[in-house]
Design an enzyme around this catalytic site. Structure first.
Site, short mmCIF file in Angstrom:
data_model
loop_
_atom_site.label_atom_id
_atom_site.label_comp_id
_atom_site.label_asym_id
_atom_site.label_seq_id
_atom_site.Cartn_x
_atom_site.Cartn_y
_atom_site.Cartn_z
N ASN A 107 0.85 -1.19 0.00
CA ASN A 107 0.00 0.00 0.00
C ASN A 107 0.88 1.24 0.00
O ASN A 107 1.95 1.24 0.62
CB ASN A 107 -0.87 0.00 1.26
CG ASN A 107 -1.74 1.25 1.38
OD1 ASN A 107 -2.38 1.67 0.42
ND2 ASN A 107 -1.76 1.85 2.57
N HIS A 109 0.91 5.07 1.28
CA HIS A 109 0.20 5.88 2.28
C HIS A 109 0.89 7.24 2.38
O HIS A 109 2.11 7.32 2.48
CB HIS A 109 0.23 5.17 3.64
CG HIS A 109 -0.51 5.92 4.70
ND1 HIS A 109 -1.89 5.95 4.77
CD2 HIS A 109 -0.08 6.70 5.71
CE1 HIS A 109 -2.26 6.70 5.79
NE2 HIS A 109 -1.18 7.17 6.39
N SER A 136 4.86 6.68 2.38
CA SER A 136 5.46 5.38 2.69
C SER A 136 4.80 4.30 1.84
O SER A 136 3.61 4.36 1.57
CB SER A 136 5.21 5.02 4.16
OG SER A 136 5.63 6.06 5.03
N ASP A 145 -2.59 0.47 8.16
CA ASP A 145 -1.40 1.25 7.85
C ASP A 145 -0.24 0.92 8.80
O ASP A 145 0.65 1.75 9.04
CB ASP A 145 -1.69 2.77 7.89
CG ASP A 145 -2.74 3.17 6.85
OD1 ASP A 145 -2.75 2.58 5.76
OD2 ASP A 145 -3.54 4.08 7.14
C1 GAR Z 1 -2.45 9.13 -2.83
O1 GAR Z 1 -1.96 10.32 -2.28
C2 GAR Z 1 -2.25 7.98 -1.86
O2 GAR Z 1 -1.05 8.08 -1.13
C3 GAR Z 1 -3.44 8.15 -0.97
O3 GAR Z 1 -4.50 8.51 -1.82
C4 GAR Z 1 -3.96 9.18 -2.94
C5 GAR Z 1 -4.47 8.49 -4.19
O4 GAR Z 1 -4.17 9.23 -5.33
N1 GAR Z 1 -3.73 6.94 -0.26
C6 GAR Z 1 -4.32 6.89 0.93
O5 GAR Z 1 -4.66 7.90 1.52
C7 GAR Z 1 -4.52 5.51 1.48
N2 GAR Z 1 -5.13 5.58 2.78
P1 GAR Z 1 -4.28 8.57 -6.76
O6 GAR Z 1 -5.68 7.97 -6.87
O7 GAR Z 1 -4.11 9.72 -7.72
O8 GAR Z 1 -3.20 7.54 -6.89
#
Ligand code: GAR
Length: 210
Positions: A107, A109, A136, A145
């Site tokens: 994942n 995060h 991360s 997480d």
């Molecule tokens: C990213 O910033 C990722 O790190 C975060 O959501 C966004 C997705 O963007 N993930 C989380 O918050 C997981 N809990 P994307 O759809 O453009 O890849």
């Protein structure tokens, strides 16, 4: 090549970064499925344009989280992926349902774990007055997480930053970090062992291109 299933709930820019890395010839993987919990997620169009099979599974069609998650992993498993990549998948996953995938699911995060598990990571980093913020990539375990961290990208917090400037500056770092970790796994240089993460010796001798 390593068979990858991507789980995503939204925009899909991290998935797009993986696709781009593969198109540049830097990521020897095959995307076998993009799965989402949101029928309107833009990531679906990205996958369709790239000719990658997609699946939408709506949580509202299931009695509870566990039923949904078992159905989700059952269907994902039918695509025979070697690795599941959560790229903006915004659901908590049932610990029993994910058990068979521990060591085969990562994942990304948007925080410097162990700081700020869960939501609103940018806001929380600002509120805490952190001087550094980052993202991360970690192995997914039953603890939200909380699985072993594989790699992180960090950047300074600047005067005048707000949630959106932090998120915006972090995103390009995420887009490097995630393909870099997937490349390590594809090269067989990284695994989750019984006592945590195991790096192949080669990984220590040869710096990555990224
Ligand atoms: C990213 O910033 C990722 O790190 C975060 O959501 C966004 C997705 O963007 N993930 C989380 O918050 C997981 N809990 P994307 O759809 O453009 O890849």
């Amino acid at each position: 090549p390593l068979r990858i299933a991507v789980l995503a709930s939204g925009r899909g820019s991290n998935f797009a970064a993986l696709l781009a890395a593969r198109e540049r010839g830097e990521l020897p993987v095959e995307f076998v499925l993009v799965a989402t919990d949101k029928a309107a997620a833009p990531v679906l169009q990205l996958a369709q344009m790239a000719g990658i099979p997609t699946m939408v599974l709506d949580p509202r069609d299931y009695a509870d989280r566990r039923a949904y998650d078992f159905a989700l992993f059952d269907r994902i498993g039918a695509s025979k992926p070697d690795l599941l990549v959560l790229a903006g998948f915004m659901r908590i996953i049932d610990g029993e349902a994910l058990k068979p995938w521990v060591g085969r699911m990562i994942n990304i995060h948007p925080s410097l774990l162990p700081k700020y598990r869960g939501l609103h990571t940018h806001r929380r980093a600002l509120k805490a007055g952190d001087l550094q913020h980052g993202a991360s990539v970690h192995y997914v375990t039953a603890e939200l997480d909380g699985g072993p961290v594989i790699a992180q990208a960090s950047m300074p917090v600047e005067a005048g930053d707000d949630e959106s400037t932090l998120a915006e500056r972090l995103l390009p770092l995420e887009h490097q970090l995630l393909p870099a970790v997937v490349a390590l796994i594809a090269a067989g240089r990284l695994a989750l062992g019984e006592n945590g993460i195991v790096f192949d010796q080669q990984a220590l001798d040869q710096p990555l291109r990224w």
